[in-house]
Design a protein around this motif. Sequence first.
Motif, mmCIF file in Angstrom:
data_model
loop_
_atom_site.group_PDB
_atom_site.id
_atom_site.type_symbol
_atom_site.label_atom_id
_atom_site.label_comp_id
_atom_site.label_asym_id
_atom_site.label_seq_id
_atom_site.Cartn_x
_atom_site.Cartn_y
_atom_site.Cartn_z
ATOM 1 N N LEU A 146 32.139 47.051 40.712
ATOM 2 C CA LEU A 146 33.534 46.632 40.657
ATOM 3 C C LEU A 146 34.198 46.941 41.988
ATOM 4 C CD1 LEU A 146 34.857 47.776 37.135
ATOM 5 C CD2 LEU A 146 34.204 45.479 37.852
ATOM 6 N N THR A 147 34.952 45.980 42.500
ATOM 7 C CA THR A 147 35.697 46.234 43.729
ATOM 8 C C THR A 147 36.931 47.081 43.413
ATOM 9 O OG1 THR A 147 37.098 44.294 43.424
ATOM 10 C CG2 THR A 147 35.003 43.956 44.594
ATOM 11 N N ALA A 148 37.575 47.547 44.446
ATOM 12 C CA ALA A 148 38.770 48.385 44.258
ATOM 13 C C ALA A 148 39.851 47.598 43.520
ATOM 14 C CB ALA A 148 39.290 48.874 45.605
ATOM 15 N N ARG A 149 40.017 46.333 43.891
ATOM 16 C CA ARG A 149 41.040 45.512 43.235
ATOM 17 C C ARG A 149 40.662 45.259 41.767
ATOM 18 N NH1 ARG A 149 45.538 42.694 44.582
ATOM 19 N NH2 ARG A 149 45.807 44.647 45.698
ATOM 20 N N GLU A 150 39.396 45.058 41.510
ATOM 21 C CA GLU A 150 38.947 44.829 40.133
ATOM 22 C C GLU A 150 39.204 46.079 39.283
ATOM 23 O OE1 GLU A 150 34.924 43.636 40.821
ATOM 24 O OE2 GLU A 150 35.435 41.523 41.076
ATOM 25 N N ARG A 151 38.981 47.242 39.849
ATOM 26 C CA ARG A 151 39.256 48.488 39.125
ATOM 27 C C ARG A 151 40.757 48.622 38.829
ATOM 28 N NH1 ARG A 151 35.558 52.636 39.050
ATOM 29 N NH2 ARG A 151 37.173 54.189 39.359
ATOM 30 N N GLU A 152 41.572 48.193 39.799
ATOM 31 C CA GLU A 152 43.032 48.235 39.585
ATOM 32 C C GLU A 152 43.416 47.301 38.441
ATOM 33 O OE1 GLU A 152 44.329 47.099 43.526
ATOM 34 O OE2 GLU A 152 44.937 49.151 44.008
ATOM 35 N N ILE A 153 42.773 46.153 38.387
ATOM 36 C CA ILE A 153 43.092 45.195 37.333
ATOM 37 C C ILE A 153 42.632 45.714 35.979
ATOM 38 C CG2 ILE A 153 42.524 42.888 36.476
ATOM 39 C CD1 ILE A 153 42.811 41.898 39.353
ATOM 40 N N VAL A 154 41.473 46.348 35.934
ATOM 41 C CA VAL A 154 41.005 46.961 34.672
ATOM 42 C C VAL A 154 42.026 47.993 34.204
ATOM 43 C CG1 VAL A 154 39.252 48.436 33.606
ATOM 44 C CG2 VAL A 154 38.548 46.561 35.099
ATOM 45 N N GLU A 155 42.548 48.763 35.135
ATOM 46 C CA GLU A 155 43.552 49.772 34.786
ATOM 47 C C GLU A 155 44.795 49.108 34.183
ATOM 48 O OE1 GLU A 155 44.513 52.281 38.067
ATOM 49 O OE2 GLU A 155 45.680 53.679 36.876
ATOM 50 N N GLN A 156 45.194 47.973 34.748
ATOM 51 C CA GLN A 156 46.366 47.262 34.243
ATOM 52 C C GLN A 156 46.102 46.671 32.862
ATOM 53 O OE1 GLN A 156 49.532 47.165 35.549
ATOM 54 N NE2 GLN A 156 48.580 48.777 36.768
ATOM 55 N N ILE A 211 50.438 41.488 35.973
ATOM 56 C CA ILE A 211 49.484 41.933 36.989
ATOM 57 C C ILE A 211 49.731 41.185 38.297
ATOM 58 C CG2 ILE A 211 47.034 42.031 37.632
ATOM 59 C CD1 ILE A 211 46.410 42.312 34.602
ATOM 60 N N ALA A 212 49.978 39.869 38.170
ATOM 61 C CA ALA A 212 50.235 39.059 39.363
ATOM 62 C C ALA A 212 51.459 39.587 40.112
ATOM 63 C CB ALA A 212 50.440 37.606 38.961
ATOM 64 N N ALA A 213 52.508 39.906 39.350
ATOM 65 C CA ALA A 213 53.744 40.404 39.973
ATOM 66 C C ALA A 213 53.510 41.761 40.634
ATOM 67 C CB ALA A 213 54.849 40.509 38.926
ATOM 68 N N LYS A 214 52.748 42.601 39.954
ATOM 69 C CA LYS A 214 52.520 43.965 40.469
ATOM 70 C C LYS A 214 51.775 43.941 41.805
ATOM 71 C CE LYS A 214 50.554 48.463 39.290
ATOM 72 N NZ LYS A 214 51.795 49.213 39.613
ATOM 73 N N PHE A 215 50.802 43.057 41.912
ATOM 74 C CA PHE A 215 49.978 43.045 43.119
ATOM 75 C C PHE A 215 50.353 41.920 44.083
ATOM 76 C CE2 PHE A 215 47.628 46.516 41.758
ATOM 77 C CZ PHE A 215 47.062 46.331 40.509
ATOM 78 N N ALA A 216 51.429 41.208 43.750
ATOM 79 C CA ALA A 216 51.914 40.115 44.619
ATOM 80 C C ALA A 216 50.809 39.091 44.870
ATOM 81 C CB ALA A 216 52.457 40.665 45.941
ATOM 82 N N ILE A 217 50.136 38.712 43.781
ATOM 83 C CA ILE A 217 49.115 37.667 43.855
ATOM 84 C C ILE A 217 49.434 36.630 42.794
ATOM 85 C CG2 ILE A 217 47.288 39.155 44.794
ATOM 86 C CD1 ILE A 217 46.215 39.580 41.982
ATOM 87 N N SER A 218 48.760 35.488 42.829
ATOM 88 C CA SER A 218 49.045 34.439 41.850
ATOM 89 C C SER A 218 48.338 34.744 40.535
ATOM 90 C CB SER A 218 48.583 33.090 42.387
ATOM 91 O OG SER A 218 47.157 33.057 42.436
#
Lengths: 125, 212
Positions: free
Chosen positions: B151-161, B171-178
Amino acid sequence: MSLSTLVVVMAEWRQRAERFFLPLPLRYRTSGASNWLTGQTHNISGSGILFGADHELPVGTEIEMHLAMEAFGKSYPSQIAAQARIVRIVAPQRVSKIRLAQSSGVALAARFETHQILPRQLGQV
Amino acid sequence: MAERPITVIIADGQPVFRSGLRNLLQADDKVKLAGEARDGEQALALARQLKPDALLLDVQMPKLNGMQVLEQLGPLTEATKILLMADAIDRQQLIRALHLGARGLIPKNAEPHVFQKAIRCVHNGELWVERDVLTEWACGSHRASRTKARLTAREREIVEQILAGSSNRDIAAKFAISEHTVKRHLTNIFDKLGCSTRLELSLFAMQHDLLR
């Protein structure tokens, strides 16, 4: 254990659906009921759940459930909200004799009909 | 030079069983009884204080049960080899215990020599479990450890969310992604973990302590 033995052991593993033994606290009620009952999961999968309950519910009973995402000393700020249907009543002696879950009179198996993970709100499980 | 005896703590809530085990171990010149605990809290305190070579840990004990002691011992399970003792245990509970660092299980109705043999085996670095349980545990550990590493660092962050109950929009808003990007990350995570739903992902993450 030698490496060769470990290789043999792993080769014998066969694919199976994963059940998770997570003693999640839960509350549930039958459709239309106002009072919540409490219980704890014995195991849970992506499609269903086995949980300890104080009373039997007839097979086919529809229930609403909230499960807290906390187990083994770890707690997450979310809950599982689900609609489920009782599919089986498991006799107590067939459930583990080691009651890591809270004591219960019977175990009920239910299949999820809908489920979602939501932020946990105050006053809920 | 004589080999140092294996130091052992017995933790069991039943005085008669504890007494029998005490007599057995005291008659074994390869073993030294370091202490006894009658409940989980005492077991935890003694293990932390004395750091024995082995801990015979009953799964059912007052105050803290064996699994709770195991969880709280944490990294001490590297040096202290823990053997659970139980009348009966659910397979998945045993696998969970292995994940937490236990080295095996001895049924409480086992013959005395089994206790002695099990202590020696785990002291030598082996496990004391049935082959099919070992298979399931090994493959689960293998999958979990490979998954954590992949798992990449971003993927781990998403799992946490996901574990926090966040929606794709949150999640999109939190990380400023689409949201499209969030869904792409989720697809990758599901593929890596072998899950197909947020529920399975969350349960897998909890079971295998993925965010540790």
